[in-house]
Design a protein around this motif. Structure first.
Motif, short mmCIF file in Angstrom:
data_model
loop_
_atom_site.label_atom_id
_atom_site.label_comp_id
_atom_site.label_asym_id
_atom_site.label_seq_id
_atom_site.Cartn_x
_atom_site.Cartn_y
_atom_site.Cartn_z
N PRO A 65 -63.13 19.82 -23.25
CA PRO A 65 -62.11 18.81 -23.52
C PRO A 65 -60.84 19.45 -24.08
CG PRO A 65 -64.21 18.24 -24.54
CD PRO A 65 -64.30 19.67 -24.11
N ILE A 66 -59.71 18.79 -23.85
CA ILE A 66 -58.42 19.26 -24.34
C ILE A 66 -57.82 18.19 -25.25
CG2 ILE A 66 -56.07 19.95 -23.69
CD1 ILE A 66 -58.17 21.98 -22.92
N THR A 67 -57.34 18.60 -26.41
CA THR A 67 -56.61 17.68 -27.28
C THR A 67 -55.17 18.12 -27.35
OG1 THR A 67 -56.45 16.75 -29.50
CG2 THR A 67 -57.22 19.01 -29.35
N CYS A 68 -54.26 17.15 -27.44
CA CYS A 68 -52.84 17.48 -27.47
C CYS A 68 -52.26 17.43 -28.87
CB CYS A 68 -52.06 16.54 -26.54
SG CYS A 68 -52.40 16.89 -24.82
N GLU A 69 -53.10 17.25 -29.86
CA GLU A 69 -52.62 17.30 -31.23
C GLU A 69 -52.51 18.76 -31.65
OE1 GLU A 69 -51.63 14.82 -33.11
OE2 GLU A 69 -52.00 13.45 -31.44
N PRO A 70 -51.40 19.13 -32.33
CA PRO A 70 -51.32 20.52 -32.81
C PRO A 70 -52.44 20.81 -33.79
CG PRO A 70 -49.43 19.23 -33.56
CD PRO A 70 -50.26 18.33 -32.71
N PRO A 71 -52.96 22.03 -33.79
CA PRO A 71 -54.04 22.37 -34.72
C PRO A 71 -53.58 22.25 -36.16
CG PRO A 71 -53.15 24.34 -33.70
CD PRO A 71 -52.52 23.18 -33.00
N LEU A 110 -51.83 29.33 -19.84
CA LEU A 110 -52.04 28.58 -21.08
C LEU A 110 -52.25 27.12 -20.74
CD1 LEU A 110 -49.28 30.06 -23.44
CD2 LEU A 110 -51.74 30.53 -23.52
N LEU A 111 -53.15 26.48 -21.46
CA LEU A 111 -53.33 25.04 -21.31
C LEU A 111 -52.39 24.30 -22.25
CD1 LEU A 111 -57.22 24.66 -21.09
CD2 LEU A 111 -55.58 23.99 -19.34
N ALA A 112 -51.81 23.21 -21.76
CA ALA A 112 -50.95 22.38 -22.60
C ALA A 112 -51.83 21.53 -23.49
CB ALA A 112 -50.05 21.51 -21.74
N GLY A 113 -52.29 22.10 -24.56
CA GLY A 113 -53.19 21.43 -25.49
C GLY A 113 -54.13 22.43 -26.11
N SER A 114 -55.00 21.94 -26.97
CA SER A 114 -55.95 22.81 -27.67
C SER A 114 -57.35 22.57 -27.12
CB SER A 114 -55.92 22.51 -29.17
OG SER A 114 -54.63 22.71 -29.70
N PRO A 115 -58.00 23.59 -26.52
CA PRO A 115 -59.36 23.40 -26.02
C PRO A 115 -60.35 23.17 -27.15
CG PRO A 115 -58.71 25.70 -25.87
CD PRO A 115 -57.49 24.95 -26.29
N GLN A 116 -61.31 22.28 -26.91
CA GLN A 116 -62.35 21.96 -27.87
C GLN A 116 -63.67 22.59 -27.41
OE1 GLN A 116 -61.31 20.10 -30.74
NE2 GLN A 116 -59.46 20.82 -29.71
N PRO A 117 -64.72 22.50 -28.21
CA PRO A 117 -66.01 23.06 -27.78
C PRO A 117 -66.51 22.38 -26.51
CG PRO A 117 -66.02 22.63 -30.14
CD PRO A 117 -64.75 22.04 -29.61
N PRO A 118 -67.25 23.10 -25.66
CA PRO A 118 -67.78 22.50 -24.42
C PRO A 118 -68.60 21.24 -24.72
CG PRO A 118 -68.09 24.88 -24.41
CD PRO A 118 -67.60 24.52 -25.79
#
Length: 237
Positions: free
Chosen positions: A189-195, A26-34
């Motif tokens: 890209p990875i964002t660390c904000e919860p969805p 699991l990535l520590a964050g939420s993956p975004q579109p390429p």
């Protein structure tokens, strides 16, 4: 734990078929579109691209392109020569901190089938040495432009990446060669904000049930995914 860190898990499972393990990450964050980290449509000059090798005639041309009005071509004066081993190399690209990378471009080619080839190759030391494997290989004839996209996990988190398109020919039949346009290196890209939460109906949760922390929810989701994998495996045994 840093945002974007890849966390590896191993789940030990005991079933009627015996014990086994399931590995997942699991990535520590939420993956975004390429997203394109590096992109060149060759409309602004050479931009750090270099050429070399044997029988090297690489140049930008305007008579054939995918997106107006320029592309790179290894034999702009006509057909490519015999006994060629020439290349077009990108500038150095820093992919430190970038994951789920891929390399893509549009190609149009006419290469003697079974004998003359083009290779999309990679280096992680800026082009000093090149990997023995390739990201893509081209041979034969295409009648129209086509995009080639190759996953490149070996380039994740590499700070000194170079890529090149290398063309080789034997001493026999020659043809028009290969054109390349709209070259891109992409990553996720990875964002660390919860969805942003969406409406969910939980029939067994009352109005007084306290909200779970985001990290706990992620862990619970991971276990649910693992349980689904176990159920799928048991159905297929």
């Amino acid at each position: 734990m840093l945002c974007g860190t890849l966390i590896n898990f191993q789940l030990a499972v005991t079933s009627t078929q015996g014990p086994y393990t399931i590995n997942f990450s699991l990535l520590a964050g939420s993956p975004q579109p390429p997203t394109a980290y590096f992109f060149d449509n060759f409309e602004n000059g050479v931009n750090g691209w270099t050429t070399g090798g044997t029988q090297n005639f690489w140049a930008q041309v305007t008579n054939v392109s995918y997106s107006p009005t320029h592309s790179w071509h290894e034999s702009p004066s006509g057909v490519y020569p015999n006994n060629m081993n020439s290349w077009l190399k990108s500038p150095v690209i820093n992919l430190a901190g970038k994951t789920n990378t891929s390399v893509s471009a549009y190609f149009l080619h006419a290469l003697e089938a079974g004998y003359d080839y083009a290779y999309l190759e990679y280096s992680t030391d800026g082009g000093t040495t090149w990997a023995p494997s390739y990201l893509a290989r081209f041979n034969g004839v295409t009648l129209s432009w086509a995009q080639t996209a190759a996953a490149s996990p070996m380039l994740d988190n590499q700070a000194n990446v170079a890529l090149r398109l290398r063309v080789t020919s034997d001493s026999g039949v020659v043809a028009d060669g290969i054109y390349m346009d709209d070259f891109a290196v992409n990553y996720t890209p990875i964002t660390c904000e919860p969805p942003t939460p969406t409406a969910v109906q939980l029939s067994n949760v009352g109005s007084t049930t306290p909200a779970l922390p985001y990290g706990t929810m992620a862990a619970a989701l991971a276990l649910l995914l693992a349980a689904g994998a176990v159920a799928w495996r048991r159905r297929t045994v």
